[in-house]
Structure formats: structure tokens, C-alpha cells
Design a protein around this motif. Sequence first.
Motif, PDB file in Angstrom:
ATOM      1  N   VAL A  35       4.233  10.631  -5.017  1.00 22.99           N
ATOM      2  CA  VAL A  35       3.907   9.836  -3.875  1.00 22.99           C
ATOM      3  C   VAL A  35       3.165   8.673  -4.252  1.00 22.99           C
ATOM      4  CG1 VAL A  35       2.800  10.190  -1.545  1.00 22.99           C
ATOM      5  CG2 VAL A  35       4.024  11.879  -2.362  1.00 22.99           C
ATOM      6  N   ARG A  36       3.156   7.670  -3.708  1.00 22.23           N
ATOM      7  CA  ARG A  36       2.492   6.419  -3.868  1.00 22.23           C
ATOM      8  C   ARG A  36       2.159   5.590  -2.456  1.00 22.23           C
ATOM      9  NH1 ARG A  36       2.930   1.590  -6.670  1.00 22.23           N
ATOM     10  NH2 ARG A  36       5.134   1.892  -6.922  1.00 22.23           N
ATOM     11  N   VAL A  37       0.919   5.727  -2.266  1.00 22.13           N
ATOM     12  CA  VAL A  37       0.607   5.011  -0.865  1.00 22.13           C
ATOM     13  C   VAL A  37      -0.206   3.732  -1.228  1.00 22.13           C
ATOM     14  CG1 VAL A  37      -0.740   5.173   1.460  1.00 22.13           C
ATOM     15  CG2 VAL A  37       0.436   7.386   0.228  1.00 22.13           C
ATOM     16  N   LYS A  38       0.295   2.556  -0.848  1.00 24.07           N
ATOM     17  CA  LYS A  38      -0.295   1.283  -1.316  1.00 24.07           C
ATOM     18  C   LYS A  38      -0.498   0.407  -0.143  1.00 24.07           C
ATOM     19  CE  LYS A  38       0.853  -2.296  -4.384  1.00 24.07           C
ATOM     20  NZ  LYS A  38       2.183  -3.132  -4.894  1.00 24.07           N
ATOM     21  N   SER A  93       1.668   0.310   9.705  1.00 21.67           N
ATOM     22  CA  SER A  93       1.628  -1.048  10.127  1.00 21.67           C
ATOM     23  C   SER A  93       1.985  -1.880   9.042  1.00 21.67           C
ATOM     24  CB  SER A  93       0.389  -1.089  11.195  1.00 21.67           C
ATOM     25  OG  SER A  93       0.277  -0.250  11.889  1.00 21.67           O
ATOM     26  N   THR A  94       0.998  -1.944   8.059  1.00 19.41           N
ATOM     27  CA  THR A  94       1.302  -2.675   6.996  1.00 19.41           C
ATOM     28  C   THR A  94       1.071  -1.863   5.801  1.00 19.41           C
ATOM     29  OG1 THR A  94      -1.111  -3.104   6.783  1.00 19.41           O
ATOM     30  CG2 THR A  94       0.098  -4.638   8.179  1.00 19.41           C
ATOM     31  N   GLY A  95       1.326  -2.283   4.692  1.00 21.02           N
ATOM     32  CA  GLY A  95       1.331  -1.440   3.467  1.00 21.02           C
ATOM     33  C   GLY A  95       2.775  -0.604   3.300  1.00 21.02           C
ATOM     34  N   LYS A  96       2.682  -0.047   2.084  1.00 23.71           N
ATOM     35  CA  LYS A  96       3.795   0.691   1.500  1.00 23.71           C
ATOM     36  C   LYS A  96       3.725   2.139   1.431  1.00 23.71           C
ATOM     37  CE  LYS A  96       7.136  -2.779   0.657  1.00 23.71           C
ATOM     38  NZ  LYS A  96       6.969  -4.414   0.001  1.00 23.71           N
ATOM     39  N   VAL A  97       4.680   2.931   1.815  1.00 21.65           N
ATOM     40  CA  VAL A  97       4.674   4.413   1.080  1.00 21.65           C
ATOM     41  C   VAL A  97       5.723   4.547   0.265  1.00 21.65           C
ATOM     42  CG1 VAL A  97       4.609   6.775   1.907  1.00 21.65           C
ATOM     43  CG2 VAL A  97       3.424   5.135   3.321  1.00 21.65           C
ATOM     44  N   VAL A 143      10.774   5.378  -3.959  1.00 22.31           N
ATOM     45  CA  VAL A 143      11.590   4.889  -3.067  1.00 22.31           C
ATOM     46  C   VAL A 143      10.498   4.383  -1.746  1.00 22.31           C
ATOM     47  CG1 VAL A 143      13.320   5.003  -1.384  1.00 22.31           C
ATOM     48  CG2 VAL A 143      13.502   6.089  -3.553  1.00 22.31           C
ATOM     49  N   ASP A 144      10.608   2.959  -1.303  1.00 25.41           N
ATOM     50  CA  ASP A 144       9.914   2.583  -0.284  1.00 25.41           C
ATOM     51  C   ASP A 144      10.484   3.286   1.110  1.00 25.41           C
ATOM     52  OD1 ASP A 144       8.442   1.099   1.669  1.00 25.41           O
ATOM     53  OD2 ASP A 144       9.047  -0.716   1.170  1.00 25.41           O
TER      54      ASP A 144
END
Lengths: 247, 222
Positions: free
Chosen positions: A8-11, A64-68, A73-74
Motif C-alpha cells: 500500500v502506498r498513500v501519496k 479528493s486529491t492525491g493517490k492511493v 495500482v492507482d
Amino acid sequence: MTSVKNIVRVKNVTKTFQLGKIAVHALKGVDLEIATGQYVSIMGPSGSGKSTLFNMIGGLDKPSTGKVFIDEVDISQLDAYELAWLRCRKIGYIFQTFNIIQVMTALENVTLPMTFAGMRNEDAIEKGMELLELVGLADRFQHKPSELSGGQQQRVAIARALANDPAIILADEPTGNLDLTTGEEIITLLKNLSRERGVTIISATHDIKMLNVSDQVVWIRDGRIDKIESREELTISVGRIDARAEA
Amino acid sequence: MNATARIHRQVVLPWGKSFEIAFNSIRVRFFRSMITTMSLVLAVSFLSFVSVNTDVANGLLATGDPALRQALIHSGYDLQPEDTRADSSPKQRWIVILSLLVCVVGIVNAQLMAVTERFREIGTMKCLGALDRFILRLFLLEAGMQGLAGAGIGALAGAVFALLSNTIRFGALAVTTPVSGDILFSVAMATGVGCLLSVIGVLYPAFVAARMQPVEAMRSEH
């Protein structure tokens, strides 16, 4: 550490809810990386954005903004089918309120995700029984949720979460509706699963008992990550909490 | 897109399993389902009653017996001397249509309640990977089965009641003279209409359920 894969990568994720005319900023920019096979607890007071972050990671809500990223996989790029596929195969959910489907028996609850995944009925039943055995409920496979105790229902939920061999198990306050001993049993079960099966377990919780088994604790405060503690640092701080409690 | 097509196939709910889930869902909530179906049973039995009544009157008229013709006129049929068939009056038709309309509104109401009660279940299924159309299909199947059972019972009850009341009024001829095909057709028609109404009534509630986000379902306190 760089060789460890991040499941998991939360950006830089923000989430804003519109409540009438007021915009509520539940998350104000969160960065988080969770390595495969870890047992991670997300801690924080209610209203801290803990559940919001949790829902993002689970693909239940979009930022709302940013990526998980899940398995790189986004998830905001996924359509309805792909999201359903993700929920079905990659992620197992465990809820505070168990959410066992009331009209189905324990076994039917466990086999439902396998049915969605296209498994043959006999195979699903066989695997369902194995999983129920794993959580210690093999003799109660025909019971309806109303005939099971809270702890037993949560065990069924854990078996169900494991149905399609997910990479991640997301547990939202899994011990929140359970008494102390039952809660401890559930935590031990989760810990064993993470160790034996290499499943990444991410759990949002208030429960201090969780800290002992966590590899990593993420503290959330006011929509931001306050601090991330690894296991070694943690023992000390838990000791402090205990010492304070005894004093 | 190729990848989408592959994933499409990988999340499935076979028809057999859908039937099983829908059927069990009705069985477990039998009392609830019965209340939802009750208005349908009543409306369909009324439709069937009116329709079979007409069949009986036609059967009696076909005998050509003037005494029976008088008896029919006496019991309220508006027969002109040249009429060879007794059709239901416009007033009757309007009452039937009204009763069916009321019935659909009742079904929509009851099904919306049922969907609200099942938010958590629907949300859980979605978390387990259910697609929108699985939910839609389950609700439509449930409504179809409820419709078939309710309308079937209603249509039969209406027909039996019509035959009984006519037997009391006109004697055994009421049962022996009408063409049995006509009566069967009336019962089948009433059952079909009932099924259709049941499915129409569940369409909107099922769409509401299917389009719900899993997280919303989890949030609702039920």
C-alpha cells in the motif's frame, strides 16, 4: 529496507467532505507506505480522519486529491468492475459490527466471496470448511449469525476475509464490539494469520492491546500523520503507558 | 478494453446461485415478504375475480337460455337484447386498474423499506466484490418469485371465489357451462399481470440499492 515491497502506498492524500455549506477537511495530506506482510495499526481519536484514511486504503472511498496505490495500482484509475475485482480478490474486510450476512449460514457467508470470484461450488465449500476450521468454528458451519456469539461472528468474518487469499486484510475496529478476552483471542488470531500466511493486516483501532502485536503503529491526529512508530520504539511507549496506569 | 473484459468475467454470480440466494432471502424473511406480497395477492385476486366472473357470464349466455339471461340481467349485468357476450363494464375496469395502481405504490413503499433495512447486507456484499448488477439481479429475482407466488395464489383465490359465488347465484351451470380454457386464461393473465407489477414495483428500490457505495452502506446505522 528498499528491497521490501510496498503493498500500500498513500501519496499526499487529502479528503474534503462537503457538509452543507461547510467543507470538512478530514485528511490534510497523508503520505504512508506499508510493506507486505506487516501488521499495521492505525491509531487515533475519533474524528481524526482514521476511518477516512482506512476507507481510502480499502478502495471504499476516493481521495479528493492525491493517490492511493494498492500493489502499485492507482485505485482512482479503476472502473467499477476493477474495483469490485480488487475488493473481491485483493482485500479482505473485517468490520467492527462483524457484518455477517444475517440470512446466510456461517459457511455460506465464507463461500460468498469465492462464488463472486468464480470458484466452483464444491471447491468453495471445501475451502470454506478449511477456513472455518482455521478459525476454530468448523462444527458450527451451519449456524446462522443469530446463533453465534460476537466473537464467533468475528471469526466467521475473518474466515470470510481470507476466502480469496487476499494480500491485505483491512480490519476496522475488529475488537470494538467484543469483551476483553474475546478481543484478545481475535487479535492473536489475526497476528497468527499475518505471520503464517504473510497477509498484510491493517487495522484501525482504539484498542491498546493491538499495540503489542503490531509491527508498526501509525498515529493519526487532526487529518495528518502524527508519528509512525515501529515495533521496537513501541514497547517502550507501551511500558510507559502501563507504568502510568500502575502509578 | 481487453483487461476490463477479463476482469468482467472474473467477478461472477451464476444464475443458479442467484436463485438460491434470492429464494433463501425470501424464506428467511418470510413474514416480511408475506406483507410485501399481501397487497399484490389482494389486487390480483380482485382482477382474477372480475375476469372469471365475465367468463362465467359468457358461459351462461352461450347456453342461449332466456331464463339465465334474465337472471344475469337481474344480478346486475348490463345486457342489451342483441348482446351475445357479457363484457366487464368500464366502471369495473377502472376499479381494477385503480386497485392495481394502489398495489404497485404499496409494493414500491414496502420494497423501499426492505432495501433500507438491508443497506448493511448490500454494503457487505459490495465489499466482498459484488457488482451493481448482482444486487439488482437479486432484488429483481426476489420480486419475481414473490410476484409469481403472490399473484398465483391471488389469481387462484379470485377464480375459486368467483366460481363459488356464481354457483350460489346460478346453480351448478355456473361451473359447467363456461369454457375452461377461458377461465385458465383469466387465471394465467392475472398471474402474469401480478408478476409484472411486482417487478415494476421493485425496479426503483433495486436501483437505489444497486447504486449505493459500499462505504455508505457501512455508515448507515441499522
